[in-house]
Scaffold this motif. Structure first.
Motif, short mmCIF file in Angstrom:
data_model
loop_
_atom_site.label_atom_id
_atom_site.label_comp_id
_atom_site.label_asym_id
_atom_site.label_seq_id
_atom_site.Cartn_x
_atom_site.Cartn_y
_atom_site.Cartn_z
N ILE A 34 -104.89 12.19 134.06
CA ILE A 34 -103.48 11.90 134.31
C ILE A 34 -102.86 11.30 133.05
N PRO A 35 -101.87 11.97 132.45
CA PRO A 35 -101.19 11.39 131.27
C PRO A 35 -100.45 10.11 131.66
N GLY A 36 -100.58 9.07 130.84
CA GLY A 36 -99.90 7.82 131.10
C GLY A 36 -100.55 6.97 132.18
N TRP A 37 -101.81 7.23 132.47
CA TRP A 37 -102.51 6.47 133.52
C TRP A 37 -102.53 4.97 133.20
N ASP A 38 -102.79 4.65 131.93
CA ASP A 38 -102.89 3.25 131.55
C ASP A 38 -101.55 2.51 131.64
N ASN A 39 -100.45 3.26 131.67
CA ASN A 39 -99.14 2.62 131.77
C ASN A 39 -98.75 2.29 133.21
N LEU A 40 -99.55 2.76 134.16
CA LEU A 40 -99.27 2.50 135.57
C LEU A 40 -99.80 1.13 135.97
N SER A 41 -99.13 0.50 136.91
CA SER A 41 -99.64 -0.76 137.44
C SER A 41 -100.83 -0.49 138.35
N LYS A 42 -101.56 -1.52 138.70
CA LYS A 42 -102.72 -1.35 139.59
C LYS A 42 -102.30 -0.80 140.95
N GLU A 43 -101.13 -1.25 141.44
CA GLU A 43 -100.64 -0.75 142.73
C GLU A 43 -100.31 0.73 142.64
N GLN A 44 -99.71 1.16 141.54
CA GLN A 44 -99.37 2.56 141.37
C GLN A 44 -100.63 3.42 141.22
N GLN A 45 -101.63 2.91 140.51
CA GLN A 45 -102.88 3.66 140.38
C GLN A 45 -103.56 3.83 141.73
N THR A 46 -103.57 2.78 142.53
CA THR A 46 -104.17 2.85 143.86
C THR A 46 -103.41 3.83 144.74
N GLU A 47 -102.09 3.78 144.67
CA GLU A 47 -101.27 4.69 145.48
C GLU A 47 -101.51 6.13 145.08
N LEU A 48 -101.56 6.40 143.78
CA LEU A 48 -101.80 7.76 143.31
C LEU A 48 -103.16 8.26 143.76
N ALA A 49 -104.17 7.42 143.69
CA ALA A 49 -105.52 7.82 144.11
C ALA A 49 -105.57 8.08 145.60
N GLU A 50 -104.90 7.27 146.41
CA GLU A 50 -104.89 7.47 147.86
C GLU A 50 -104.21 8.78 148.25
N ILE A 51 -103.10 9.08 147.58
CA ILE A 51 -102.39 10.33 147.88
C ILE A 51 -103.23 11.53 147.49
N ALA A 52 -103.86 11.46 146.31
CA ALA A 52 -104.66 12.59 145.82
C ALA A 52 -105.85 12.85 146.74
N VAL A 53 -106.52 11.79 147.19
CA VAL A 53 -107.67 11.97 148.09
C VAL A 53 -107.22 12.52 149.44
N ALA A 54 -106.08 12.05 149.96
CA ALA A 54 -105.58 12.53 151.25
C ALA A 54 -105.21 14.00 151.17
N GLN A 55 -104.59 14.42 150.07
CA GLN A 55 -104.23 15.83 149.93
C GLN A 55 -105.46 16.71 149.75
N ARG A 56 -106.48 16.17 149.11
CA ARG A 56 -107.70 16.94 148.94
C ARG A 56 -108.36 17.24 150.29
N LYS A 57 -108.23 16.33 151.25
CA LYS A 57 -108.84 16.52 152.56
C LYS A 57 -108.07 17.52 153.42
N GLN A 58 -106.80 17.76 153.10
CA GLN A 58 -106.01 18.70 153.88
C GLN A 58 -106.36 20.13 153.51
N ARG A 59 -106.21 21.02 154.50
CA ARG A 59 -106.47 22.43 154.24
C ARG A 59 -105.33 23.01 153.41
N GLN A 60 -105.67 23.66 152.32
CA GLN A 60 -104.67 24.21 151.43
C GLN A 60 -104.07 25.49 152.03
N PRO A 61 -102.75 25.67 151.93
CA PRO A 61 -102.13 26.88 152.49
C PRO A 61 -102.53 28.11 151.70
N VAL A 62 -102.30 29.27 152.33
CA VAL A 62 -102.65 30.53 151.68
C VAL A 62 -101.74 30.75 150.49
#
Length: 279
Positions: A34-62
């Motif tokens: 992720i470009p600019g990862w180090d510029n994110l706050s800890k809360e933003q990094q956690t939020e980004l990781a939670e969203i990415a993991v949740a989307q990975r668990k969802q079934r991708q559309p055709v």
């Protein structure tokens, strides 16, 4: 400047997320891609990781690809490495078990998008993503969802033309068109909701007033008197629609109307005396 803008539009960011693991474990992987990862706050990094993991668990559309034919038209192909998986996902998107209804719905979408010069991979896959997200349970629902998508798209196009209009007739035309399309879209959503609720029964209590020889049907009947009096105590009239005001009748407080009578009144003497005779 032009070349730099073109490169900026073509920039693609790939988010690599592990198939399993917690958001905390995914942060190490995300920090590398992720470009600019180090510029994110800890809360933003956690939020980004939670969203990415949740989307990975969802079934991708055709995903499909549209390829122009030499003689005109488009060919719909399956994106990805496994065509069989794509075809099965496409069947599930349209709630079908064979390719005939799939081809019919896919052609309807393609014909509409082609009529508005939007027959490209991005727009077509966006339509498929919407239909898949609604999880149609039958081919009737899939057909309705196709209608909902194209109706919504047409309404948005009418609204966009409304904002560009400079003349009053043109503004009125696109305004009326957008209003009709949005009402149609709302009706389609209500239809889908009724289909998923199943049959429902509505019970209404109707009072029938048959006074005066003509039936009056109303939800609430105002008798105009005190308590539950007999229908003979009050006269009623009805208009052409079966609803009208009451006529004057018996006094609701019990006071009778004065009636002439011989009782208690002094009799008047005859003009010619008590004896009758001829002059």
């Amino acid at each position: 400047m032009t070349k730099q803008k073109a490169k900026a539009k073509e920039q693609v960011i790939t988010v690599a997320v592990p198939e399993a693991g917690t958001p905390e474990e995914a942060k190490a992987t995300l920090a590398k891609g992720i470009p600019g990862w180090d510029n994110l706050s800890k809360e933003q990094q956690t939020e980004l990781a939670e969203i990415a993991v949740a989307q990975r668990k969802q079934r991708q559309p055709v995903q499909v690809t549209l390829t122009p034919k030499p003689n005109g038209g488009m060919t719909i192909g399956m994106a990805g490495k496994c065509e069989a998986l794509g075809l099965l996902k496409l069947q599930k998107t349209f709630a079908a078990v064979s390719m005939d209804p799939v081809n019919a719905r896919a052609s309807e979408l393609l014909n509409y998008l082609g009529s508005v010069n939007a027959d490209n991979d991005g727009r077509y896959n966006a339509a498929l993503s919407f239909i898949e997200s609604m999880e149609p349970q039958s081919q009737a629902e899939a057909l309705l969802l196709v209608q909902m998508y194209v109706t919504h798209d047409a309404a948005i196009r009418a609204l966009s033309q409304l904002g560009k209009s400079e003349w009053v007739p043109t503004t009125q035309m696109f305004g009326n068109l957008a209003t009709k399309l949005l009402r149609t879209s709302q009706g389609q959503m209500e239809t889908l909701a009724r289909m998923r609720r199943g049959g429902e029964q509505v019970v209404r209590h109707i009072h029938v007033d048959n006074r005066g020889g003509q039936a009056v049907i109303a939800e609430n009947v105002n008798t105009g008197g005190q308590g539950n009096r007999k229908s003979d105590d009050q006269s009623h009239t009805t208009g052409a629609a079966g609803i009208g005001s009451t006529l004057l009748g018996a006094d609701p407080f019990g006071n009778g109307v004065p009636i002439s009578s011989r009782e208690g009144a002094e009799t008047m003497p005859h003009a010619r005396g008590d004896k009758s005779g001829c002059a």
